[in-house]
Design an enzyme around this catalytic site. Structure first.
Site, PDB file in Angstrom:
ATOM      1  CE  LYS A  18      57.843  62.303  86.985  1.00 49.19           C
ATOM      2  NZ  LYS A  18      58.359  61.005  86.502  1.00 49.19           N
ATOM      3  CG  ASN A  19      55.485  59.430  88.476  1.00 50.52           C
ATOM      4  OD1 ASN A  19      55.984  59.828  87.418  1.00 50.52           O
ATOM      5  ND2 ASN A  19      56.227  59.105  89.527  1.00 50.52           N
ATOM      6  NE  ARG A  91      62.105  52.002  83.594  1.00 49.01           N
ATOM      7  CZ  ARG A  91      62.403  50.797  83.150  1.00 49.01           C
ATOM      8  NH1 ARG A  91      63.481  50.620  82.434  1.00 49.01           N
ATOM      9  NH2 ARG A  91      61.637  49.770  83.422  1.00 49.01           N
ATOM     10  CB  CYS A 115      66.737  54.269  83.517  1.00 50.35           C
ATOM     11  SG  CYS A 115      66.245  54.068  85.208  1.00 50.35           S
ATOM     12  NE  ARG A 120      62.760  52.542  86.914  1.00 51.10           N
ATOM     13  CZ  ARG A 120      62.282  53.765  86.747  1.00 51.10           C
ATOM     14  NH1 ARG A 120      63.061  54.729  86.349  1.00 51.10           N
ATOM     15  NH2 ARG A 120      61.022  54.007  86.979  1.00 51.10           N
ATOM     16  N   PRO A 121      63.845  46.165  85.479  1.00 49.75           N
ATOM     17  CG  PRO A 121      63.865  44.151  86.645  1.00 49.75           C
ATOM     18  CD  PRO A 121      64.267  45.588  86.752  1.00 49.75           C
ATOM     19  CG  ASP A 123      60.658  40.662  85.977  1.00 47.33           C
ATOM     20  OD1 ASP A 123      60.916  41.878  86.123  1.00 47.33           O
ATOM     21  OD2 ASP A 123      60.599  39.877  86.931  1.00 47.33           O
ATOM     22  CG  ASP A 303      59.916  58.944  93.059  1.00 45.58           C
ATOM     23  OD1 ASP A 303      60.927  58.317  92.707  1.00 45.58           O
ATOM     24  OD2 ASP A 303      58.815  58.843  92.481  1.00 45.58           O
ATOM     25  NE  ARG A 395      62.431  62.442  82.259  1.00 45.52           N
ATOM     26  CZ  ARG A 395      62.684  61.150  82.232  1.00 45.52           C
ATOM     27  NH1 ARG A 395      63.928  60.732  82.205  1.00 45.52           N
ATOM     28  NH2 ARG A 395      61.722  60.271  82.218  1.00 45.52           N
TER      29      ARG A 395
HETATM   30  N1  EPU Z   1      60.689  45.853  89.111  1.00 44.89           N
HETATM   31  C1  EPU Z   1      60.991  44.584  88.670  1.00 44.89           C
HETATM   32  N2  EPU Z   1      60.291  44.063  87.614  1.00 44.89           N
HETATM   33  C2  EPU Z   1      59.314  44.772  86.976  1.00 44.89           C
HETATM   34  C3  EPU Z   1      59.006  46.062  87.416  1.00 44.89           C
HETATM   35  C4  EPU Z   1      59.709  46.590  88.510  1.00 44.89           C
HETATM   36  O1  EPU Z   1      61.862  43.920  89.215  1.00 44.89           O
HETATM   37  O2  EPU Z   1      58.730  44.227  86.003  1.00 44.89           O
HETATM   38  C5  EPU Z   1      61.410  46.421  90.266  1.00 44.89           C
HETATM   39  C6  EPU Z   1      62.196  47.671  89.917  1.00 44.89           C
HETATM   40  O3  EPU Z   1      63.435  47.372  89.350  1.00 44.89           O
HETATM   41  C7  EPU Z   1      62.308  48.342  91.269  1.00 44.89           C
HETATM   42  C8  EPU Z   1      60.981  47.971  91.935  1.00 44.89           C
HETATM   43  O4  EPU Z   1      60.466  46.876  91.203  1.00 44.89           O
HETATM   44  O5  EPU Z   1      63.362  47.799  91.997  1.00 44.89           O
HETATM   45  C9  EPU Z   1      59.928  49.074  91.960  1.00 44.89           C
HETATM   46  O6  EPU Z   1      59.815  49.668  90.684  1.00 44.89           O
HETATM   47  P1  EPU Z   1      58.421  50.140  90.103  1.00 44.89           P
HETATM   48  O7  EPU Z   1      58.035  49.244  88.984  1.00 44.89           O
HETATM   49  O8  EPU Z   1      57.440  50.351  91.192  1.00 44.89           O
HETATM   50  O9  EPU Z   1      58.807  51.553  89.476  1.00 44.89           O
HETATM   51  P2  EPU Z   1      58.116  52.198  88.214  1.00 44.89           P
HETATM   52  O10 EPU Z   1      56.687  51.841  88.218  1.00 44.89           O
HETATM   53  O11 EPU Z   1      58.921  51.922  87.006  1.00 44.89           O
HETATM   54  C10 EPU Z   1      57.272  54.406  89.327  1.00 44.89           C
HETATM   55  C11 EPU Z   1      57.527  55.856  89.178  1.00 44.89           C
HETATM   56  C12 EPU Z   1      58.927  56.181  89.706  1.00 44.89           C
HETATM   57  C13 EPU Z   1      59.012  55.758  91.174  1.00 44.89           C
HETATM   58  C14 EPU Z   1      58.666  54.268  91.294  1.00 44.89           C
HETATM   59  C15 EPU Z   1      58.624  53.773  92.724  1.00 44.89           C
HETATM   60  C16 EPU Z   1      56.234  56.431  87.205  1.00 44.89           C
HETATM   61  C17 EPU Z   1      56.222  56.911  85.798  1.00 44.89           C
HETATM   62  N3  EPU Z   1      57.420  56.248  87.770  1.00 44.89           N
HETATM   63  O12 EPU Z   1      58.253  53.749  88.535  1.00 44.89           O
HETATM   64  O13 EPU Z   1      59.072  57.584  89.620  1.00 44.89           O
HETATM   65  O14 EPU Z   1      60.314  55.965  91.663  1.00 44.89           O
HETATM   66  O15 EPU Z   1      57.372  54.024  90.705  1.00 44.89           O
HETATM   67  O16 EPU Z   1      57.714  54.511  93.466  1.00 44.89           O
HETATM   68  O17 EPU Z   1      55.170  56.259  87.787  1.00 44.89           O
HETATM   69  C18 EPU Z   1      60.247  59.602  89.387  1.00 44.89           C
HETATM   70  O18 EPU Z   1      59.152  60.175  89.301  1.00 44.89           O
HETATM   71  O19 EPU Z   1      61.335  60.224  89.531  1.00 44.89           O
HETATM   72  C19 EPU Z   1      60.290  58.152  89.307  1.00 44.89           C
HETATM   73  C20 EPU Z   1      61.411  57.482  89.021  1.00 44.89           C
END
Ligand code: EPU
Length: 415
Positions: A18-19, A91, A115, A120-121, A123, A303, A395
């Site tokens: 999926k991702n 997201r 969420c 989940r910022p 920034d 995950d 999902r």
């Molecule tokens: N974070 C920040 N600032 C940012 C972005 C992230 O502080 O600008 C923090 C987040 O709040 C979190 C950490 O960084 O504490 C890691 O988050 P990350 O950005 O890696 O997560 P993501 O890219 O939004 C993807 C997957 C998630 C998976 C995470 C971690 C997708 C679509 N989603 O999310 O998948 O948990 O990486 O591996 O690729 C799921 O499939 O159930 C799912 C939630």
């Protein structure tokens, strides 16, 4: 509805990731020409991403003849704006921001908002785009990014972020000059995106390390690509095999991306036979308690945390599972407690004392992986468990009940 107790046995293949799919669909926006993705899972999130691409004026559809194939042609992008109604559903829609700025010089994408699993910022995504020369501002709940021309730049991420790394990498591939992404995420989904971008004509080096280098090119072309198998679905099915004391062979997944999950399952007592793209798990002796800490790749994946926790509720001795990636990802714990699990939460850790049995109960899914954890627990619980709000599981898991039923589980969908 799940009636627990049947040991899972047999062979099952995982769907496409999926991702990876969601990032690759956003990546297709960078190419002038058609991209075809195969082995795409039939999931709600994929349909949402198709809707978003169409809202941008891009041709994006399931192939009429070939199952699990998505065709995206972004030769022209009519309107670089992703509306709130669509972005709030998922997201990952925010991944269109980088490609849109790179292709159109501007983008307007709704802020994804909070969420269930934490704040989940975004920034880091914004900081990265700014380093490549985009002017970014927040306006009425929208991120507006514009540029008279991106250029290569250096970004040092403050946290390891998967979608943030992907977003900035996608913008950088069309930014003239050299970009360097420091503290980049190393997840297999980042590597797969980089591989596909390179086949489109990009010049991305060292994806999979924490320092990615990108040399901007003028344009990208469409490609055909088979999406890799879903490593989290694979881990979930293996956890289901473990908790039911079963014997399951999971195929269609690159097992080199599963190492930390396999290590934990082995520690809980799994006998594993690992091949390059398949793994057989047998659970023969008693389940053992373990310690696990979630971390960015190659660490133990957040995950998989709910599914491992479910297995540990029935393991001998005590276990501690610490969540270091998201701050609020234990919503399955009160539901597992309702099934008789002995779990105490403190700050970012779940302390589990193994119990002899779980009992079926009505429980509620709060997010995708929490619902996977509840189904894993239900498969081993006495009697019947009803898991409500299963739209969360749809999902991210394609026909999960059919796959589990093919392994001997008593599970059916109602309503
Ligand atoms: N974070 C920040 N600032 C940012 C972005 C992230 O502080 O600008 C923090 C987040 O709040 C979190 C950490 O960084 O504490 C890691 O988050 P990350 O950005 O890696 O997560 P993501 O890219 O939004 C993807 C997957 C998630 C998976 C995470 C971690 C997708 C679509 N989603 O999310 O998948 O948990 O990486 O591996 O690729 C799921 O499939 O159930 C799912 C939630």
């Amino acid at each position: 509805m799940v009636r627990g107790g049947a040991p899972l046995r047999g062979e099952v293949s995982v769907s496409g990731s999926k991702n990876s799919t969601l990032a690759l669909m956003a990546g297709a926006l960078l190419a002038s020409g058609e991209t075809r993705l195969r082995n795409v899972p039939r999931l709600r999130d994929v349909d949402t991403m198709l809707e978003i691409l169409r809202a941008l004026g891009v041709r994006a559809e399931w192939d009429a003849e070939e199952p699990r194939c998505v065709r995206i042609d972004a030769s022209s992008i009519a309107s670089p704006e992703a509306p709130y109604d669509l972005v709030r559903k998922m997201r990952a829609s925010f991944l269109v921001l980088g490609p849109l700025v790179a292709r159109c010089g501007m983008a307007r994408v709704s802020e994804p908002g909070g969420c269930a699993i934490g704040v989940r910022p975004i920034d880091q995504h914004l900081k990265g785009l700014a380093a490549l020369g985009a002017k970014v501002r927040l306006d009425h709940g929208y991120v507006e990014a514009s540029t008279t021309g991106l250029r290569g730049g250096r970004v040092a991420f403050d946290v390891s972020t998967v979608n943030g790394t992907q977003n900035v990498m996608m913008a950088a591939v069309l930014a003239p000059g050299e970009s360097v992404l420091e503290n980049a995420a190393r997840e297999p989904e980042v590597v797969e995106l980089a591989t596909v971008l390179n086949r489109m004509g990009a010049d991305v080096r060292n994806a999979g390390s924490d320092r990615i280098a990108v040399r901007g090119v003028a344009a990208l072309r469409g490609v055909h690509h088979d999406v890799a198998g879903d490593r989290i679905e694979a881990g979930t099915l293996l956890a289901a095999a473990m908790i039911t004391r079963g014997d399951v062979r999971v195929t269609g997944v690159d097992t080199s991306t599963l190492e930390s999950t396999l290590d934990k399952l082995r520690e809980t007592g799994a006998e594993l036979e690992v091949e390059p793209s398949a793994v057989r798990a047998r659970s023969l002796g008693a389940l053992q308690g373990v310690r696990a800490v979630t971390a960015p790749f190659p660490g133990f994946p957040t995950d998989m945390q709910a599914q491992l926790l479910a297995v540990l509720t029935l393991a001998k001795g005590s276990s501690v599972v610490t969540e270091r990636v998201f701050e609020n990802r234990f919503m399955h714990v009160p539901e597992l407690q309702r099934m008789g699990a002995d779990i105490a939460l403190s700050d970012r850790s779940a302390h589990v004392r193994g119990v002899a049995r779980l009992s079926g109960a009505p429980v509620m899914a709060t997010d995708l992986r929490a619902s996977a954890g509840l189904i894993v627990a239900a498969l081993a619980a006495d009697g019947e468990t009803s898991v409500s709000r299963v739209y969360h599981i749809d999902r991210g898991y394609e026909r999960i009940e059919e796959k589990l039923r093919s392994l001997g589980a008593e599970i059916r969908r109602e309503g």
